[in-house]
Design a protein around this motif. Structure first.
Motif, short mmCIF file in Angstrom:
data_model
loop_
_atom_site.label_atom_id
_atom_site.label_comp_id
_atom_site.label_asym_id
_atom_site.label_seq_id
_atom_site.Cartn_x
_atom_site.Cartn_y
_atom_site.Cartn_z
N LYS A 75 -35.73 -40.38 -11.98
CA LYS A 75 -34.41 -40.33 -12.59
C LYS A 75 -34.30 -41.30 -13.76
CE LYS A 75 -29.52 -40.83 -11.24
NZ LYS A 75 -28.62 -41.12 -10.09
N ILE A 76 -34.83 -42.50 -13.60
CA ILE A 76 -34.78 -43.50 -14.66
C ILE A 76 -35.62 -43.07 -15.86
CG2 ILE A 76 -35.46 -45.86 -15.24
CD1 ILE A 76 -34.69 -46.66 -12.39
N LEU A 77 -36.82 -42.59 -15.62
CA LEU A 77 -37.69 -42.17 -16.71
C LEU A 77 -37.14 -40.96 -17.44
CD1 LEU A 77 -41.15 -42.69 -14.96
CD2 LEU A 77 -39.99 -44.20 -16.57
N ALA A 78 -36.53 -40.04 -16.69
CA ALA A 78 -35.91 -38.88 -17.32
C ALA A 78 -34.75 -39.30 -18.20
CB ALA A 78 -35.45 -37.89 -16.26
N ALA A 79 -33.97 -40.28 -17.75
CA ALA A 79 -32.84 -40.76 -18.55
C ALA A 79 -33.32 -41.31 -19.89
CB ALA A 79 -32.07 -41.83 -17.78
N GLN A 80 -34.46 -42.02 -19.86
CA GLN A 80 -34.98 -42.54 -21.12
C GLN A 80 -35.41 -41.41 -22.05
OE1 GLN A 80 -38.90 -43.83 -21.50
NE2 GLN A 80 -38.48 -45.53 -22.89
N GLN A 81 -36.10 -40.41 -21.52
CA GLN A 81 -36.58 -39.33 -22.37
C GLN A 81 -35.42 -38.53 -22.95
OE1 GLN A 81 -40.14 -37.58 -21.06
NE2 GLN A 81 -39.89 -35.68 -22.18
N VAL A 82 -34.38 -38.31 -22.16
CA VAL A 82 -33.20 -37.61 -22.66
C VAL A 82 -32.54 -38.43 -23.77
CG1 VAL A 82 -30.86 -36.89 -22.06
CG2 VAL A 82 -32.76 -36.28 -20.58
N THR A 83 -32.48 -39.75 -23.59
CA THR A 83 -31.87 -40.62 -24.60
C THR A 83 -32.61 -40.51 -25.92
OG1 THR A 83 -31.11 -42.17 -22.90
CG2 THR A 83 -31.31 -43.00 -25.14
N LEU A 84 -33.94 -40.53 -25.88
CA LEU A 84 -34.72 -40.46 -27.12
C LEU A 84 -34.55 -39.10 -27.78
CD1 LEU A 84 -38.06 -42.22 -26.05
CD2 LEU A 84 -35.89 -43.21 -26.77
N ALA A 85 -34.57 -38.03 -26.98
CA ALA A 85 -34.41 -36.69 -27.55
C ALA A 85 -33.04 -36.52 -28.18
CB ALA A 85 -34.63 -35.64 -26.46
N LEU A 86 -32.01 -37.05 -27.54
CA LEU A 86 -30.66 -36.94 -28.07
C LEU A 86 -30.51 -37.74 -29.36
CD1 LEU A 86 -27.89 -35.72 -27.49
CD2 LEU A 86 -27.31 -37.78 -26.23
N GLY A 87 -31.13 -38.92 -29.42
CA GLY A 87 -31.08 -39.72 -30.64
C GLY A 87 -31.72 -38.99 -31.81
N ILE A 88 -32.87 -38.36 -31.59
CA ILE A 88 -33.54 -37.62 -32.65
C ILE A 88 -32.71 -36.41 -33.06
CG2 ILE A 88 -35.57 -36.21 -33.17
CD1 ILE A 88 -37.23 -38.15 -31.52
N ALA A 89 -32.12 -35.72 -32.08
CA ALA A 89 -31.32 -34.53 -32.39
C ALA A 89 -30.12 -34.88 -33.26
CB ALA A 89 -30.85 -33.87 -31.09
N ILE A 90 -29.53 -36.06 -33.05
CA ILE A 90 -28.40 -36.49 -33.87
C ILE A 90 -28.87 -37.03 -35.22
CG2 ILE A 90 -26.51 -38.17 -34.03
CD1 ILE A 90 -26.21 -37.96 -31.01
N GLY A 91 -29.98 -37.75 -35.22
CA GLY A 91 -30.45 -38.38 -36.45
C GLY A 91 -31.03 -37.40 -37.46
N ALA A 92 -31.65 -36.31 -37.00
CA ALA A 92 -32.30 -35.38 -37.93
C ALA A 92 -31.33 -34.78 -38.94
CB ALA A 92 -33.03 -34.29 -37.15
N PRO A 93 -30.19 -34.21 -38.52
CA PRO A 93 -29.27 -33.69 -39.54
C PRO A 93 -28.67 -34.78 -40.42
CG PRO A 93 -28.29 -33.54 -37.35
CD PRO A 93 -29.72 -33.90 -37.16
N LEU A 94 -28.42 -35.95 -39.86
CA LEU A 94 -27.93 -37.06 -40.68
C LEU A 94 -28.96 -37.45 -41.73
CD1 LEU A 94 -26.27 -39.35 -37.97
CD2 LEU A 94 -25.15 -37.76 -39.54
N GLY A 95 -30.24 -37.42 -41.34
CA GLY A 95 -31.29 -37.72 -42.30
C GLY A 95 -31.33 -36.73 -43.44
N GLY A 96 -31.09 -35.44 -43.12
CA GLY A 96 -31.05 -34.44 -44.18
C GLY A 96 -29.97 -34.73 -45.21
N VAL A 97 -28.80 -35.14 -44.74
CA VAL A 97 -27.71 -35.49 -45.65
C VAL A 97 -28.07 -36.69 -46.51
CG1 VAL A 97 -25.30 -36.26 -45.77
CG2 VAL A 97 -25.97 -34.51 -44.10
N ILE A 98 -28.68 -37.70 -45.89
CA ILE A 98 -29.05 -38.92 -46.63
C ILE A 98 -30.10 -38.59 -47.70
CG2 ILE A 98 -30.22 -41.14 -46.39
CD1 ILE A 98 -28.80 -41.39 -43.66
N VAL A 99 -31.07 -37.75 -47.36
CA VAL A 99 -32.09 -37.37 -48.33
C VAL A 99 -31.47 -36.64 -49.51
CG1 VAL A 99 -34.10 -35.89 -48.68
CG2 VAL A 99 -33.97 -37.33 -46.66
N GLU A 100 -30.51 -35.76 -49.24
CA GLU A 100 -29.85 -35.02 -50.31
C GLU A 100 -29.06 -35.97 -51.22
OE1 GLU A 100 -29.87 -31.87 -51.26
OE2 GLU A 100 -31.37 -31.34 -49.76
#
Length: 539
Positions: free
Chosen positions: A243-268
């Motif tokens: 449960k603890i290890l899964a929580a970490q992996q979900v956290t990292l995946a969610l961070g990347i999912a939020i950061g990727a579109p924000l990165g696209g805006v910043i690059v533009e």
């Protein structure tokens, strides 16, 4: 931190729309380069001096007291006749430190609040912020090399440079993190921040390679400490390790999912280089948050304590990779991690190309599929954690590995003309008004199946490594499978490319099948070797 950076940029003056945005961006940032460089040097010096000072390296009491980590097994220091007497609690074999959890301690989601849940939540929050910044770089990677005029081969060198550094210093980084977690986490994160600043201002291939090597070194050091701290926390409630290890992996995946579109805006808005500054900003925030985490290796401030940790292992060489690899279980785990790296190499090197050729919209369709595959990790990781706690880490890793291997192995069949003839070429799925052919729908489903299996396998493999790691050498031991995967990742894209060049004209997607075969072989190694503790050491 990103909003602050943008406001700072705007206060420097608006971009001239008549000029090229990249040129304007580069000129403006170079004007501020001395100030930024000076601030980075000063901050990093303070951080590293504090992190590696004897007071921090050898004492965790103030941090534990400030964070209210009441149930941590703190040692007591008493002054008597100018002599210091250190009173240690009983030895324990769990996570490199002994731990007493009060029966009356309040639980949060089944986790003891003060000894596990609170520090875990703070650690995951800091990593979430970091990976939002990391996600911002994802849209930049294919554009950055082009901006500074790198060829495809040179860009490949830049991409592989962090993996080389990760592999080369993984052993030493793990050994250092086993002395104390926080200095490794803080020092490594400072190096990450500096290296991404260097990447943003690199104007030539040598400078860029040096910066990316620094990034790999920083990641190796910081991640060793993070893995060790996570192992310490999970070791206090081993029945909820998955449960603890899964929580970490979900956290990292969610961070990347939020950061990727924000990165696209910043690059533009500001150009590709700006996204690397976002990573630096996120790394600085994570670094500052790490100061408030409790040190989970308590009593690491004297030779007596080091001796105690060695006594727990009954062997000063505990965690030595050569010794670990005499154990068949570690061999199986390392081989399994090598197979996993082939799957992720296929995701980066071959699946985007196949998706662009198969899905409507070309590159846009490929990007949508990769985003969906990333989000599917939010399903796979909790599933893997649940099965790890209920059925065992090794069993879960084997099953998830087989699922991900099947997903990649069937891709050539989905793209074959025979499959299209059987199901028909008409549209069978409609998503937001877009019709997908039989081949496109099947290909997409198989990629997502692989992603779910890989996400479920991640927590299980980490749990296997944590269960096998000798007490007192957790970080160094956990670095072994990671180094195996990093070493494989250096050659896996090239190997899959050779397979594609030779056979893809006759069987499109055959390189994905090759990656699936390697994942299956890794799962087979974990099956056959994972249950036999010891192989006879060679004389």
């Amino acid at each position: 931190a990103r909003h602050h950076r943008i406001n700072h940029l705007e206060s420097a003056g608006p971009l001239d729309p008549m000029n090229h945005p990249t040129a304007a961006y580069g000129t403006r940032w170079r004007q501020h380069l001395p100030v930024i460089a000076s601030a980075a040097v000063v901050c990093s010096s303070l951080v590293l001096c504090d992190a590696f000072s004897p007071a921090n390296l050898h004492s965790c009491r103030p941090a534990c007291q400030r964070t209210g980590f009441r149930h941590a097994n703190l040692f007591v220091v008493k002054q008597k006749d100018a002599h210091i007497q250190q009173l240690f609690p009983p030895k324990s074999s769990s996570a490199g430190m002994s731990q007493t959890i009060s029966e009356n301690e309040e639980n949060i989601l089944g986790l003891p609040r003060d000894s596990v849940a609170s520090p875990l939540a703070f650690l995951l929050l800091s990593q979430f912020i970091l990976f939002v910044g990391v996600g911002a770089v994802i849209p930049t990677i294919p554009l950055y090399g082009k901006e500074i005029g790198l060829s495809a081969s040179a860009n490949g060198i830049v991409i592989s440079a962090p993996a080389v550094a990760l592999l080369l210093i993984a052993n030493r980084a793990g050994q250092f993190a086993d002395v104390a977690r926080k200095p490794a986490m803080i020092g490594g994160m400072a190096l990450i921040a500096i290296s991404d600043i260097g990447t943003a201002f690199a104007a030539s291939l040598p400078a860029l390679v040096v910066a990316r090597l620094g990034l790999g070194a920083g990641r190796s050091i910081s991640e060793s400490g993070e893995r060790g701290m996570l192992a310490d926390l999970a070791g206090r409630v081993p029945e909820l390790r998955g449960k603890i290890l899964a929580a970490q992996q979900v956290t990292l995946a969610l961070g990347i999912a939020i950061g990727a579109p924000l990165g696209g805006v910043i690059v533009e808005q500001y150009g590709p280089r700006a996204s690397f500054l976002c990573v630096s900003a996120a790394a600085v925030v994570a670094l500052l948050m790490y100061f408030f985490l409790p040190e989970t290796i308590v009593g690491s401030d004297s030779n007596d304590v080091k001796g105690q940790r060695s006594d727990d292992n009954n062997d000063e060489s505990a965690g030595d990779w050569k010794k670990l690899l005499q154990d068949n279980r570690w061999k199986g785990l390392a081989l399994c991690q090598c197979g996993v790296s082939f799957g992720f190499a296929a995701k980066i090197a071959t699946i985007p190309i196949l998706a662009a050729d198969t899905l409507p919209g070309g590159a846009i369709g490929a990007g949508a599929l990769l985003s969906a595959a990333g989000l599917s990790g939010l399903i796979g990781a909790p599933l893997g954690g649940f099965l790890t706690d209920k059925r065992g880490a090794r069993t879960t890793a084997i099953i998830a590995g087989c699922v991900s291997a099947i997903g990649l192995a069937l891709i050539p069949l989905a793209l074959s003309s025979l499959f299209s003839d059987v199901l028909g070429d008409g549209a069978i799925v409609e998503v937001n008004g877009i019709e997908l052919s039989a081949a496109a729908a099947s290909f997409s489903a198989l990629v997502i199946l692989w992603s779910i299996g890989a996400a479920a396998q991640g927590p299980a493999l980490t749990a296997v490594a944590q269960e096998l790691a000798p007490p007192g050498a957790e970080a160094k031991s956990l670095a072994l499978p990671r180094a195996s995967g990093d070493g494989t990742y250096i050659i896996a894209p090239f190997t899959l490319g050779l397979v594609a060049d030779k056979y893809s004209s006759a069987a499109p997607g055959v390189e994905c099948a090759a990656a699936g075969a390697m994942i299956a072989l890794g799962a087979l190694a974990l099956t056959t070797l994972g249950g036999t503790p010891e192989s006879k050491p060679t004389s």
